[in-house]
Design a protein around this motif. Structure first.
Motif, short mmCIF file in Angstrom:
data_model
loop_
_atom_site.label_atom_id
_atom_site.label_comp_id
_atom_site.label_asym_id
_atom_site.label_seq_id
_atom_site.Cartn_x
_atom_site.Cartn_y
_atom_site.Cartn_z
N ARG A 159 0.83 -1.20 0.02
CA ARG A 159 0.08 -0.05 0.07
C ARG A 159 0.92 1.29 -0.02
NH1 ARG A 159 -5.15 -0.52 -0.97
NH2 ARG A 159 -5.70 1.61 0.32
N ARG A 160 2.19 1.11 0.05
CA ARG A 160 3.22 2.22 0.13
C ARG A 160 3.16 2.86 -1.39
NH1 ARG A 160 6.08 4.86 3.36
NH2 ARG A 160 7.61 6.20 2.48
N LEU A 161 2.68 3.91 -1.79
CA LEU A 161 2.63 4.96 -2.74
C LEU A 161 3.77 5.15 -3.27
CD1 LEU A 161 -0.42 6.99 -2.03
CD2 LEU A 161 -0.38 4.88 -3.67
N VAL A 162 4.15 4.82 -4.62
CA VAL A 162 5.35 5.52 -5.33
C VAL A 162 5.12 6.13 -6.29
CG1 VAL A 162 7.48 4.58 -6.37
CG2 VAL A 162 6.55 3.23 -4.57
N LEU A 163 5.28 7.53 -6.21
CA LEU A 163 5.18 8.19 -7.56
C LEU A 163 6.57 8.58 -8.30
CD1 LEU A 163 2.75 8.60 -5.48
CD2 LEU A 163 2.67 10.97 -5.96
N GLU A 164 6.41 8.39 -9.74
CA GLU A 164 7.69 8.57 -10.10
C GLU A 164 7.56 9.22 -11.71
OE1 GLU A 164 9.82 5.01 -11.25
OE2 GLU A 164 9.87 4.15 -9.37
N GLN A 165 8.66 9.63 -11.85
CA GLN A 165 8.51 10.46 -13.48
C GLN A 165 9.52 9.97 -14.27
OE1 GLN A 165 8.76 14.18 -11.08
NE2 GLN A 165 6.91 14.82 -12.15
N GLY A 166 9.13 10.29 -15.58
CA GLY A 166 10.13 9.91 -16.66
C GLY A 166 9.62 8.58 -17.52
N GLY A 167 8.50 8.01 -17.18
CA GLY A 167 7.99 6.88 -17.96
C GLY A 167 8.49 5.54 -17.80
N THR A 168 9.16 5.49 -17.12
CA THR A 168 10.18 3.97 -16.94
C THR A 168 9.32 3.13 -15.80
OG1 THR A 168 11.62 4.88 -15.61
CG2 THR A 168 12.31 4.81 -18.06
N ALA A 169 8.67 3.58 -15.01
CA ALA A 169 8.09 2.96 -13.69
C ALA A 169 7.22 1.83 -14.19
CB ALA A 169 7.21 3.89 -12.99
N ASP A 170 7.20 0.58 -13.48
CA ASP A 170 6.55 -0.49 -13.76
C ASP A 170 6.01 -1.27 -12.41
OD1 ASP A 170 5.13 -2.35 -15.25
OD2 ASP A 170 7.18 -3.01 -16.21
N GLY A 171 4.73 -1.45 -12.49
CA GLY A 171 4.27 -2.19 -11.16
C GLY A 171 2.61 -2.07 -11.08
N GLY A 172 2.24 -2.74 -9.97
CA GLY A 172 0.81 -2.39 -9.82
C GLY A 172 0.27 -1.70 -8.59
N ILE A 173 -1.02 -1.49 -8.70
CA ILE A 173 -1.56 -0.61 -7.50
C ILE A 173 -3.13 -0.92 -7.41
CG2 ILE A 173 -1.90 1.32 -9.18
CD1 ILE A 173 -1.51 3.08 -6.69
N ALA A 174 -3.56 -0.87 -6.16
CA ALA A 174 -4.95 -1.04 -6.02
C ALA A 174 -6.00 -0.04 -6.54
CB ALA A 174 -4.99 -1.20 -4.49
N ARG A 175 -6.93 -0.44 -6.84
CA ARG A 175 -7.88 0.66 -7.97
C ARG A 175 -8.31 1.85 -6.67
NH1 ARG A 175 -9.05 -3.99 -10.86
NH2 ARG A 175 -9.82 -3.29 -13.15
N ASP A 176 -8.44 1.50 -5.68
CA ASP A 176 -8.85 2.48 -4.83
C ASP A 176 -7.88 3.35 -4.39
OD1 ASP A 176 -7.91 0.27 -2.86
OD2 ASP A 176 -8.01 1.84 -1.53
N GLN A 177 -6.46 3.00 -4.46
CA GLN A 177 -5.75 4.01 -4.27
C GLN A 177 -5.35 4.82 -5.49
OE1 GLN A 177 -2.41 1.39 -2.83
NE2 GLN A 177 -2.15 2.80 -1.38
N ILE A 178 -5.78 4.37 -6.73
CA ILE A 178 -5.63 5.52 -7.92
C ILE A 178 -6.80 6.19 -7.66
CG2 ILE A 178 -6.09 5.32 -10.38
CD1 ILE A 178 -5.27 2.50 -10.43
N ALA A 179 -8.02 5.89 -7.48
CA ALA A 179 -9.10 6.87 -7.12
C ALA A 179 -8.66 8.11 -6.09
CB ALA A 179 -10.44 5.93 -6.94
N GLU A 180 -8.07 7.90 -4.98
CA GLU A 180 -8.02 8.54 -3.87
C GLU A 180 -6.81 9.42 -4.34
OE1 GLU A 180 -9.38 8.65 -1.00
OE2 GLU A 180 -7.89 9.91 0.09
N THR A 181 -5.89 9.12 -5.26
CA THR A 181 -4.78 9.95 -5.63
C THR A 181 -5.45 10.95 -6.52
OG1 THR A 181 -3.10 8.03 -5.30
CG2 THR A 181 -2.52 10.02 -6.70
#
Ligand SMILES: NC(=O)c1ccc[n+]([C@@H]2O[C@H](COP(=O)([O-])OP(=O)(O)OC[C@H]3O[C@@H](n4cnc5c(N)ncnc54)[C@H](OP(=O)(O)O)[C@@H]3O)[C@@H](O)[C@H]2O)c1
Length: 257
Positions: A159-181
């Protein structure tokens, strides 16, 4: 021009979708008044009981004018999930049509696109979502662009949010965390004018949203791309339709913050 300080009425585009439904709930939790843009009223009444609905279609600009009226902010989580042509018409064309419908209004915008939005090395990846981001930046509207990782491809302890820039990130995330962000980005001034990939790793969710957004670099004023995006989609090589759309939405204000 500075963004609206007080956000109450939020138009939710893609509100019946898997992220949109959660974004409506997040908006309600934060005391906002969500208005759901929907195509099928009866289906939407079932999916979003008690939520204000407005019938419109992203492919039909005429229907959008009524939908955007009076919105302090807009959250866009629409998606066609389809072939490049559908992505052009809905993922990209929907943003273009909505910007047209605003007719000078300047709501705060949170746009969900996708991880890999700038990855031209991925076979079959079309640039329409990246182009939709470019339209929004060119409009100069105060905005935040969120590129989420793979939906729900993260375990319950990640559940630890990782915010990256540059377009190279890869990984998953829970839908509710996307909505909250997305909703938090409307309410947090340090999110203004920023584009980032969003994934989650092992650990608990952070609570300081000002800091989470605040450490990110801002998109450069006047630039079509996110601040660290690869320079591999030159404007000169873009289709004439895309260049014309950019010219049409370009803002004299010239800033997204
Ligand atoms: N799957 C992943 O891991 C992943 C990761 C990152 C990003 N994404 C992106 O996320 C998006 C999908 O999100 P999701 O799961 O929330 O999608 P979804 O459940 O399929 O919802 C899509 C939403 O867009 C709306 N929509 C589609 N065409 C429309 C139109 N012409 N006018 C108005 N509304 C329209 C749909 O309305 P209706 O209910 O009327 O159809 C629905 O509300 C895709 O664009 C995908 O590329 C996916």
């Amino acid at each position: 021009m500075s963004p609206k300080q007080n956000i109450t009425d939020v138009l939710m585009v893609g509100a019946t979708g898997s992220i949109g439904r959660l974004a409506v709930a997040a908006a309600q939790r934060h005391g906002l008044r969500p208005r759901a843009l929907v195509r099928d009223m009866r289906r939407a009444e079932r999916l979003l009981p008690g939520v204000e609905l407005v019938q419109a279609d992203l492919e039909d600009t005429a229907t959008l004018q009524r939908a955007v009226g009076g919105a302090d902010a807009i959250v866009l989580t629409h998606g066609s999930g389809g072939d490049p042509e559908t992505r052009r018409r809905v993922d990209y064309g929907g943003v273009r049509n909505l910007l047209r419908a605003l007719d000078g209004a300047r709501p705060r915008v949170a746009l969900m696109t996708s991880i890999y939005a700038t990855r031209s090395d991925i076979p079959g990846n079309s640039p329409w979502k990246r182009r939709s981001e470019r339209l929004l930046r060119a409009s100069g509207l105060p905005c935040t662009i969120v590129r989420p990782g793979w939906f729900d491809d993260a375990g319950p302890t990640q559940r630890r949010l990782v915010l990256e820039q540059g377009g190279t990130a890869d990984g998953g995330i829970a839908r509710d965390q996307i909505a909250e962000t997305l909703v938090r980005s409307l309410l947090t001034s340090t999110a203004l004018g920023k584009t980032f990939e969003l994934i989650a790793t092992e650990g608990g969710e952070q609570s300081d949203w000002t800091e989470l957004f605040g450490v990110l670099k801002s998109d450069e004023a006047g630039s079509l791309d996110g601040v660290l995006d690869p320079a591999d989609l030159p404007l000169e090589a873009e289709p004439q339709e895309v260049r014309a759309d950019l010219d049409a939405v370009r803002s004299p204000h010239g800033t997204n913050a």
